[in-house]
Enzyme design. Structure first.
Site, PDB file in Angstrom:
ATOM      1  N   HIS A   1      57.301  56.941  63.792  1.00 30.19           N
ATOM      2  CA  HIS A   1      56.750  58.302  63.597  1.00 30.19           C
ATOM      3  C   HIS A   1      56.638  59.076  64.912  1.00 30.19           C
ATOM      4  O   HIS A   1      56.380  60.281  64.894  1.00 30.19           O
ATOM      5  CB  HIS A   1      55.358  58.247  62.955  1.00 30.19           C
ATOM      6  CG  HIS A   1      55.353  57.677  61.568  1.00 30.19           C
ATOM      7  ND1 HIS A   1      56.103  58.199  60.540  1.00 30.19           N
ATOM      8  CD2 HIS A   1      54.681  56.609  61.040  1.00 30.19           C
ATOM      9  CE1 HIS A   1      55.900  57.484  59.442  1.00 30.19           C
ATOM     10  NE2 HIS A   1      55.051  56.516  59.715  1.00 30.19           N
TER      11      HIS A   1
ATOM     12  N   ASP B   1      61.006  50.768  56.220  1.00 29.65           N
ATOM     13  CA  ASP B   1      59.560  50.975  56.146  1.00 29.65           C
ATOM     14  C   ASP B   1      59.267  51.883  54.952  1.00 29.65           C
ATOM     15  O   ASP B   1      60.084  52.730  54.596  1.00 29.65           O
ATOM     16  CB  ASP B   1      59.090  51.637  57.449  1.00 29.65           C
ATOM     17  CG  ASP B   1      57.568  51.698  57.578  1.00 29.65           C
ATOM     18  OD1 ASP B   1      57.012  50.867  58.310  1.00 29.65           O
ATOM     19  OD2 ASP B   1      56.951  52.589  56.948  1.00 29.65           O
TER      20      ASP B   1
ATOM     21  N   HIS C   1      57.348  54.292  54.769  1.00 29.94           N
ATOM     22  CA  HIS C   1      57.207  55.685  55.205  1.00 29.94           C
ATOM     23  C   HIS C   1      58.508  56.194  55.823  1.00 29.94           C
ATOM     24  O   HIS C   1      59.260  55.413  56.422  1.00 29.94           O
ATOM     25  CB  HIS C   1      56.093  55.788  56.256  1.00 29.94           C
ATOM     26  CG  HIS C   1      54.765  55.285  55.788  1.00 29.94           C
ATOM     27  ND1 HIS C   1      54.301  54.007  56.079  1.00 29.94           N
ATOM     28  CD2 HIS C   1      53.808  55.881  55.040  1.00 29.94           C
ATOM     29  CE1 HIS C   1      53.106  53.851  55.514  1.00 29.94           C
ATOM     30  NE2 HIS C   1      52.784  54.962  54.874  1.00 29.94           N
TER      31      HIS C   1
ATOM     32  N   ASP D   1      55.585  47.342  54.924  1.00 25.85           N
ATOM     33  CA  ASP D   1      54.587  47.996  54.068  1.00 25.85           C
ATOM     34  C   ASP D   1      55.201  48.450  52.736  1.00 25.85           C
ATOM     35  O   ASP D   1      54.496  49.004  51.896  1.00 25.85           O
ATOM     36  CB  ASP D   1      53.889  49.157  54.789  1.00 25.85           C
ATOM     37  CG  ASP D   1      54.836  50.018  55.593  1.00 25.85           C
ATOM     38  OD1 ASP D   1      56.069  49.842  55.473  1.00 25.85           O
ATOM     39  OD2 ASP D   1      54.347  50.882  56.356  1.00 25.85           O
TER      40      ASP D   1
HETATM   41 ZN   LIG Z   1      55.022  52.485  57.338  1.00 27.44          ZN
END
Ligand SMILES: [Zn+2]
Length: 348
Positions: free
Chosen positions: A124, A159, A161, A246
């Site tokens: 991120h 991931d 996200h 995750d």
């Molecule tokens: Zn993540």
């Protein structure tokens, strides 16, 4: 096959009480490595802190100065999700350097598989801002080092996200292909299928959002049906994975339904995109349920090392097949529009 792991360093100073991005995560991932009993096939790269020049291939100098000063002033909250402590600057430099050292060791051996077990995670982190638990974009820093050596780098991000930082950093860089499967809707909100890269790199960003509840068959199909043809055409010389665990069904942060067996299957598929051994490395990103993290690390490494390990069965039957098909179509439409606009000189 040998596993090249980064040299261990103390990351316990980067901790905020009660925060899910915690030191126990690296311990759990390392237990997953131990579970494979690799013996002499486990190689440790030297501990290494990335230099300012290496970080500046990706990050703005002003951001590095601000982050260092913020940490040395005692740290605190960068935003509602992201923290730094006095030690975080050093930990983040070593996390970024860990990737560089693993890549270098793989180059020296000309063989093996790399695994970078570090925190804080990186995908991120933007050029000029940390966010989403991330301070420095570890995988981007390694990819940029490879690009500087003339390599063409594929980054696959599984991931849960979207890796908005990695996407933004390489948005207009034709020598890096960024492929992300992620839950949508979910933080950080980016990663729509029509996000396809900038004018100089049209098509080199590939996003395949999937809905909550999606199982491994859906995510694996996203890679096989949507990304694989473009990856083959890109002809990567190196393959890096933003390995966030995750997306496992037991993880408390999100709602995908993957198993350790799904990570194993994906790792096996993605490793085959590398032109030869010694050019594939996984970087730890998310993964907050410690046992799922441990077993998923073990399963995905075992798959690429061809080591024995009993993973969970691959998962099937969740929602998302339609969304994958839509993502494929939406992407093709966006590419066509962008290419037309580019010929008219008004796409940016
Ligand atoms: Zn993540």
């Amino acid at each position: 096959m040998k596993l090249v792991l980064n040299g261990s360093f103390e990351d316990s100073g980067h901790e905020e009480l009660g925060h899910p991005e915690r030191p126990e995560r690296t311990s759990a991932a390392l237990l997953g490595v131990d579970d494979l009993h690799l013996g002499d096939d486990l190689v440790r790269a030297p501990m290494y802190a990335a230099t300012r020049a290496e970080l500046m291939r990706v990050h703005a100098g002003t951001y590095l100065d601000e982050l260092g000063a913020f940490c040395y002033a005692g740290g605190g909250d960068i935003d509602e999700d992201t923290y730094a402590t006095y030690d975080s600057w050093s930990v983040a430099q070593h996390a970024a350097g860990a990737g560089l050292a693993v890549v270098q060791e793989l180059q020296r051996l000309g063989d093996g598989v790399g695994f970078v077990v570090t925190r804080p995670p990186g995908h991120h982190a933007l050029a000029d801002r940390g966010m989403g638990f991330c301070l420095l974009n570890n995988i981007a820093i390694s990819a940029a080092a490879l690009v500087a050596q003339g390599e063409r780098v594929l980054i696959v991000d599984w991931d849960v996200h979207h890796g908005n930082g990695t996407q933004a950093i390489f948005w207009n860089q034709p020598d890096v292909m960024y492929v992300s499967t992620h839950q949508s809707p979910l933080f950080p909100g980016s990663g729509a299928a029509y996000e396809i890269g900038g004018m100089n790199a049209l098509g080199s960003t590939i996003n395949i959002p999937v809905p909550p509840g999606a199982t491994g068959d859906v995510v694996r199909r996203a890679i096989d049906d949507v990304a694989t043809p473009s990856i083959a055409a890109f002809e990567p010389t190196w393959v890096l994975v933003s390995a966030g665990f995750d997306s496992h069904r037991d993880d408390p942060m999100a709602d995908l339904a993957l198993t350790s067996g799904d990570f194993a299957a994906m790792a096996r598929t993605i490793a085959r995109f590398a032109p030869r051994a010694g050019r594939f490395a996984m970087f730890l990103e998310g993964g907050y349920e410690l046992n799922a993290l441990r077993t998923s690390v073990a399963a995905s490494l075992a798959a690429v090392l061809e080591s024995p390990y009993s993973a969970e069965a691959e998962s099937f039957g969740g929602p998302g097949a339609q969304q994958v098909q839509s993502a494929r179509e939406e992407r093709l439409v966006a590419l066509r529009i962008a290419e037309e606009a580019a010929t008219q000189g008004d796409y940016s």
